[in-house]
Design a protein around this motif. Structure first.
Motif, PDB file in Angstrom:
ATOM      1  N   GLY A 184      89.149  57.820  22.948  1.00 41.38           N
ATOM      2  CA  GLY A 184      88.071  58.356  23.399  1.00 41.38           C
ATOM      3  C   GLY A 184      86.603  58.134  23.244  1.00 41.38           C
ATOM      4  O   GLY A 184      85.803  58.226  24.117  1.00 41.38           O
ATOM      5  N   LYS A 185      86.780  57.856  21.347  1.00 39.26           N
ATOM      6  CA  LYS A 185      85.308  58.488  21.439  1.00 39.26           C
ATOM      7  C   LYS A 185      84.495  57.366  19.902  1.00 39.26           C
ATOM      8  O   LYS A 185      85.912  56.581  19.584  1.00 39.26           O
ATOM      9  CB  LYS A 185      85.402  59.539  20.399  1.00 39.26           C
ATOM     10  N   SER A 212      82.421  60.180  30.342  1.00 36.03           N
ATOM     11  CA  SER A 212      83.644  61.145  29.715  1.00 36.03           C
ATOM     12  C   SER A 212      84.014  60.805  30.605  1.00 36.03           C
ATOM     13  O   SER A 212      83.903  61.011  32.348  1.00 36.03           O
ATOM     14  CB  SER A 212      83.649  62.422  29.398  1.00 36.03           C
ATOM     15  N   LYS A 213      85.972  60.928  30.971  1.00 39.61           N
ATOM     16  CA  LYS A 213      86.568  60.075  31.936  1.00 39.61           C
ATOM     17  C   LYS A 213      87.994  60.815  31.629  1.00 39.61           C
ATOM     18  O   LYS A 213      88.436  61.393  30.282  1.00 39.61           O
ATOM     19  CB  LYS A 213      87.142  59.040  32.030  1.00 39.61           C
ATOM     20  N   GLU A 214      88.075  62.557  32.540  1.00 47.49           N
ATOM     21  CA  GLU A 214      89.221  63.518  32.718  1.00 47.49           C
ATOM     22  C   GLU A 214      90.107  63.220  33.306  1.00 47.49           C
ATOM     23  O   GLU A 214      90.185  63.275  34.121  1.00 47.49           O
ATOM     24  CB  GLU A 214      88.675  64.767  31.662  1.00 47.49           C
ATOM     25  N   GLN A 270      76.771  59.524  27.821  1.00 49.30           N
ATOM     26  CA  GLN A 270      77.867  61.189  27.970  1.00 49.30           C
ATOM     27  C   GLN A 270      78.158  60.553  28.862  1.00 49.30           C
ATOM     28  O   GLN A 270      78.775  61.432  29.442  1.00 49.30           O
ATOM     29  CB  GLN A 270      77.220  62.125  28.121  1.00 49.30           C
ATOM     30  N   ARG A 284      91.299  64.245  27.964  1.00 50.45           N
ATOM     31  CA  ARG A 284      90.286  62.792  27.776  1.00 50.45           C
ATOM     32  C   ARG A 284      90.413  61.436  27.648  1.00 50.45           C
ATOM     33  O   ARG A 284      90.579  61.030  26.480  1.00 50.45           O
ATOM     34  CB  ARG A 284      88.834  63.014  27.135  1.00 50.45           C
ATOM     35  N   ALA A 326      83.372  58.299  36.326  1.00 49.91           N
ATOM     36  CA  ALA A 326      83.657  58.720  35.513  1.00 49.91           C
ATOM     37  C   ALA A 326      83.448  60.610  36.026  1.00 49.91           C
ATOM     38  O   ALA A 326      82.792  60.899  36.498  1.00 49.91           O
ATOM     39  CB  ALA A 326      81.727  59.030  34.283  1.00 49.91           C
ATOM     40  N   LEU A 365      88.380  59.082  28.041  1.00 50.25           N
ATOM     41  CA  LEU A 365      86.536  58.364  26.709  1.00 50.25           C
ATOM     42  C   LEU A 365      85.997  59.848  27.645  1.00 50.25           C
ATOM     43  O   LEU A 365      85.791  60.931  27.604  1.00 50.25           O
ATOM     44  CB  LEU A 365      86.089  56.938  28.684  1.00 50.25           C
ATOM     45  N   ASP A 366      85.282  59.709  26.181  1.00 49.46           N
ATOM     46  CA  ASP A 366      84.395  61.201  25.699  1.00 49.46           C
ATOM     47  C   ASP A 366      83.158  61.377  25.001  1.00 49.46           C
ATOM     48  O   ASP A 366      83.179  60.278  24.376  1.00 49.46           O
ATOM     49  CB  ASP A 366      85.863  61.493  24.423  1.00 49.46           C
ATOM     50  N   ALA A 367      82.493  60.965  25.724  1.00 55.11           N
ATOM     51  CA  ALA A 367      80.800  61.233  25.092  1.00 55.11           C
ATOM     52  C   ALA A 367      80.417  60.414  25.091  1.00 55.11           C
ATOM     53  O   ALA A 367      79.862  59.614  23.916  1.00 55.11           O
ATOM     54  CB  ALA A 367      81.059  62.411  24.854  1.00 55.11           C
TER      55      ALA A 367
END
Length: 241
Positions: A206-207, A9-11, A7, A17, A54, A19-21
């Motif tokens: 990001g997914k 993620s990078k916001e 999981q 985001r 992350a 990167l998302d989960a």
């Protein structure tokens, strides 16, 4: 060896985001991260190589969270960036010994010579890097990533800027040095991964939008005519490069 993302993620901005989960388990083999610019490939590479942290999620090496491993984790990583300013006046031999000193790697065992032979630069090992062609410079970047014999190789857009012949040569080189390692290649060039990777992860916004072995993906997206990664890429609504 197992590298497991849980999981991640990078916001960068609130609500946005990069990167998302992202969750995936990497083992020995060559993995491709495929997606358009801005898909999250370089962000994931930055997290794996500890360039930054992350926002949420965890990364495990053989079951241990990497934050608990510190420097020990980084010894397992070899990173080939998309671009790097090289020391133009250094010979390849001097440059690799310099990289080894930064990594705290001993070189008395002849490992530097082995790396130079592996990347097919033995005959020019004493020449200044400034005299090297673009393809040779990419091999220098690969060589420095191999210092210390890491079991995980991370490559960010390794063939960008190479002509077709140099790209083919580089793919063959990666195949040879990747044995018994986990190799993760981030790119937006479809043909590279079709020739190299045994497993491909398609990223967009990001997914993960699709993933699997080439055989699995070909079966799932067979359609009319011969299956190809490019067809899958287009079926997923991503621009072909």
């Amino acid at each position: 060896m197992e590298l497991r993302a849980d999981q991640l993620s990078k916001e960068y901005r609130k609500g946005k985001r990069a990167l998302d989960a992202f969750s995936y388990t990497f083992r020995e083999g060559i993995y491709g991260l495929l997606g358009p610019n801005g898909a999250g490939k370089s962000t994931l590479m930055g997290i794996i190589t500890t360039g930054f942290s992350a926002t949420s999620g965890r990364l495990f090496y053989d079951g241990t969270e990497i934050e608990k491993m510190g420097k020990e984790y980084r010894r397992h990583i070899g990173y080939m960036p998309q671009q790097q300013k090289l020391y133009e006046d250094f010979s390849l031999v001097r440059f690799l010994h310099y990289i080894a000193s930064l990594k705290g790697v001993k070189t008395e065992d002849g490992s530097i010579d082995e790396i130079i032979r592996a990347v097919n630069l033995w005959d020019v090992r004493g020449d200044s890097i400034g005299t090297y062609s673009g393809g040779m410079r990419q091999r220098v970047l690969l060589a420095q990533a191999l210092v210390g014999n890491p079991d995980i190789l991370i490559m960010d857009e390794p063939t960008v800027g190479l002509d077709p012949r140099e790209r083919v040569n580089f793919r063959e080189l990666v195949t040879n040095v990747a044995k018994a390692k986990t190799v993760i290649i981030a790119t937006h060039i479809v043909s590279d991964l079709e020739k190299l990777a045994s497993e491909i992860i398609f990223l967009n916004h990001g997914k993960i939008v699709e993933s699997g072995t080439l055989q699995e993906l070909y079966e799932k997206y067979r359609g009319e005519g011969e299956p190809s990664v490019e067809k899958i890429y287009m079926n997923l609504g991503m621009e072909s490069q």
